[in-house]
Design a protein around this motif. Structure first.
Motif, PDB file in Angstrom:
ATOM      1  N   GLN A   4     -59.431  -5.969  24.310  1.00 59.95           N
ATOM      2  CA  GLN A   4     -58.621  -6.269  23.100  1.00 59.95           C
ATOM      3  C   GLN A   4     -57.364  -5.725  23.792  1.00 59.95           C
ATOM      4  O   GLN A   4     -56.738  -5.653  22.536  1.00 59.95           O
ATOM      5  N   LEU A   5     -56.705  -5.828  24.505  1.00 58.92           N
ATOM      6  CA  LEU A   5     -55.227  -5.483  25.228  1.00 58.92           C
ATOM      7  C   LEU A   5     -54.518  -6.807  24.356  1.00 58.92           C
ATOM      8  O   LEU A   5     -53.588  -6.917  23.468  1.00 58.92           O
ATOM      9  N   PRO A   6     -55.047  -8.155  24.401  1.00 54.97           N
ATOM     10  CA  PRO A   6     -54.145  -9.073  23.887  1.00 54.97           C
ATOM     11  C   PRO A   6     -54.215  -9.081  21.896  1.00 54.97           C
ATOM     12  O   PRO A   6     -53.032  -8.999  21.775  1.00 54.97           O
ATOM     13  N   GLN A   7     -55.084  -8.212  21.186  1.00 53.33           N
ATOM     14  CA  GLN A   7     -55.055  -8.039  20.232  1.00 53.33           C
ATOM     15  C   GLN A   7     -54.500  -7.532  19.226  1.00 53.33           C
ATOM     16  O   GLN A   7     -53.232  -7.183  18.562  1.00 53.33           O
ATOM     17  N   TRP A   8     -54.030  -5.797  20.294  1.00 55.19           N
ATOM     18  CA  TRP A   8     -53.793  -4.920  20.440  1.00 55.19           C
ATOM     19  C   TRP A   8     -51.898  -5.256  20.559  1.00 55.19           C
ATOM     20  O   TRP A   8     -50.979  -4.646  19.446  1.00 55.19           O
ATOM     21  N   ILE A   9     -51.793  -5.967  21.034  1.00 56.50           N
ATOM     22  CA  ILE A   9     -50.100  -6.814  21.842  1.00 56.50           C
ATOM     23  C   ILE A   9     -49.921  -6.598  20.746  1.00 56.50           C
ATOM     24  O   ILE A   9     -48.780  -7.061  19.735  1.00 56.50           O
ATOM     25  N   ALA A  67     -40.401  -2.389  23.409  1.00 57.38           N
ATOM     26  CA  ALA A  67     -40.462  -2.516  25.517  1.00 57.38           C
ATOM     27  C   ALA A  67     -41.565  -1.758  25.907  1.00 57.38           C
ATOM     28  O   ALA A  67     -41.336  -2.404  27.086  1.00 57.38           O
ATOM     29  N   PHE A  68     -42.697  -1.588  26.031  1.00 57.87           N
ATOM     30  CA  PHE A  68     -43.718  -0.986  26.057  1.00 57.87           C
ATOM     31  C   PHE A  68     -44.731  -2.229  26.747  1.00 57.87           C
ATOM     32  O   PHE A  68     -45.227  -2.088  27.369  1.00 57.87           O
ATOM     33  N   VAL A  69     -44.374  -2.943  25.245  1.00 51.41           N
ATOM     34  CA  VAL A  69     -45.127  -3.762  25.592  1.00 51.41           C
ATOM     35  C   VAL A  69     -45.207  -5.491  26.675  1.00 51.41           C
ATOM     36  O   VAL A  69     -45.660  -5.703  26.923  1.00 51.41           O
ATOM     37  N   ASN A  70     -43.209  -5.152  26.487  1.00 52.78           N
ATOM     38  CA  ASN A  70     -43.248  -6.176  27.177  1.00 52.78           C
ATOM     39  C   ASN A  70     -42.660  -6.217  29.106  1.00 52.78           C
ATOM     40  O   ASN A  70     -43.381  -6.541  29.472  1.00 52.78           O
ATOM     41  N   GLY A  71     -43.414  -4.552  28.723  1.00 55.20           N
ATOM     42  CA  GLY A  71     -43.730  -3.494  30.923  1.00 55.20           C
ATOM     43  C   GLY A  71     -44.998  -3.991  30.735  1.00 55.20           C
ATOM     44  O   GLY A  71     -45.612  -5.214  31.837  1.00 55.20           O
ATOM     45  N   LEU A  72     -46.051  -4.314  29.525  1.00 53.50           N
ATOM     46  CA  LEU A  72     -47.267  -4.276  29.685  1.00 53.50           C
ATOM     47  C   LEU A  72     -47.381  -6.206  30.630  1.00 53.50           C
ATOM     48  O   LEU A  72     -48.686  -6.555  30.908  1.00 53.50           O
ATOM     49  N   GLU A  73     -46.908  -6.428  29.894  1.00 53.96           N
ATOM     50  CA  GLU A  73     -46.726  -8.727  29.901  1.00 53.96           C
ATOM     51  C   GLU A  73     -46.779  -9.012  30.886  1.00 53.96           C
ATOM     52  O   GLU A  73     -46.860 -10.360  31.792  1.00 53.96           O
ATOM     53  N   ALA A  97     -52.958  -9.138  33.478  1.00 53.90           N
ATOM     54  CA  ALA A  97     -54.091  -9.070  34.573  1.00 53.90           C
ATOM     55  C   ALA A  97     -54.687  -8.189  34.569  1.00 53.90           C
ATOM     56  O   ALA A  97     -55.759  -7.432  34.907  1.00 53.90           O
ATOM     57  N   ALA A  98     -53.531  -7.635  35.585  1.00 52.66           N
ATOM     58  CA  ALA A  98     -53.483  -6.156  36.151  1.00 52.66           C
ATOM     59  C   ALA A  98     -53.828  -4.973  35.250  1.00 52.66           C
ATOM     60  O   ALA A  98     -54.621  -3.672  35.600  1.00 52.66           O
ATOM     61  N   VAL A  99     -52.477  -4.928  33.844  1.00 52.12           N
ATOM     62  CA  VAL A  99     -53.433  -3.733  33.149  1.00 52.12           C
ATOM     63  C   VAL A  99     -54.641  -4.169  32.215  1.00 52.12           C
ATOM     64  O   VAL A  99     -55.657  -2.918  31.860  1.00 52.12           O
ATOM     65  N   THR A 100     -54.773  -5.303  31.798  1.00 48.55           N
ATOM     66  CA  THR A 100     -56.132  -5.685  31.657  1.00 48.55           C
ATOM     67  C   THR A 100     -57.506  -5.085  32.631  1.00 48.55           C
ATOM     68  O   THR A 100     -58.228  -4.301  31.843  1.00 48.55           O
ATOM     69  N   ALA A 101     -56.702  -5.433  33.453  1.00 48.94           N
ATOM     70  CA  ALA A 101     -58.173  -4.724  34.435  1.00 48.94           C
ATOM     71  C   ALA A 101     -58.533  -3.400  34.453  1.00 48.94           C
ATOM     72  O   ALA A 101     -59.499  -2.626  34.639  1.00 48.94           O
ATOM     73  N   GLY A 102     -57.642  -2.899  34.734  1.00 49.59           N
ATOM     74  CA  GLY A 102     -56.919  -1.018  34.665  1.00 49.59           C
ATOM     75  C   GLY A 102     -57.298  -0.915  33.609  1.00 49.59           C
ATOM     76  O   GLY A 102     -57.990   0.241  33.623  1.00 49.59           O
TER      77      GLY A 102
END
Length: 161
Positions: free
Chosen positions: A87-92, A105-111, A115-120
């Motif tokens: 659900q991360l892309p919809q949240w972003i 700024a937090f979203v930019n760091g996630l993007e 792939a690693a954030v989604t896996a985590g």
């Protein structure tokens, strides 16, 4: 009043006028501190005591931006605790629609490493144990303060585990 012939004292006049005075109200309740509101927002709604939940609701009623921010933070917390990384892309996308510079700024760091954030946020495995051991070894190394080399560090770390 004494010039007009009053012979009584100050206390009698004060006692006579007391019922006519408006009763002073107590000091207005102080608003909660930003730290307190942040802790309410970051706490799972089911574990928040009813009194604090009502206080948070009254604060959020006055600030619609804070209410939207609370929704984003809680949605991310739900993804984090329930391993819903899909659900991360919809949240972003939802965060990018609103005007929250800190969340952007937090979203930019996630993007940067999506792939690693989604896996985590999806996989059940954690590197927490390894990170804990690394933290413990670094603490021991700091305690030694450069007094010995790798040999002594090895002797202090291995028997402890």
């Amino acid at each position: 009043m004494k010039e007009h012939g009053y012979t009584g004292g100050y206390g009698a006049v004060r006692a006579y006028l007391q019922p006519f005075r408006a009763t002073p109200t107590g000091p207005a309740a102080l608003p909660p501190s930003p730290r307190t509101v942040a802790s309410w927002i970051l706490t799972h709604p089911d574990t928040l005591p009813e009194s604090e939940r009502l206080k948070l609701k009254s604060v959020l009623a006055g600030y619609p931006e804070l209410d939207a921010l609370t929704g984003h933070v809680r949605a991310f917390g739900k993804m984090l605790t329930q391993l819903q990384g899909n659900q991360l892309p919809q949240w972003i996308k939802a965060v990018c629609v609103d005007d929250f510079p800190s969340l952007h700024a937090f979203v930019n760091g996630l993007e940067r490493d999506l792939a690693a954030v989604t896996a985590g946020l999806t996989l059940p495995w954690s590197s927490g144990i390894v990170e804990g051991h690394v933290n413990r070894i670094k603490m021991i190394k700091r305690q030694m303060y450069g007094r010995a080399g790798f040999g002594l560090l090895r002797k202090r770390v291995l028997p402890a585990s």
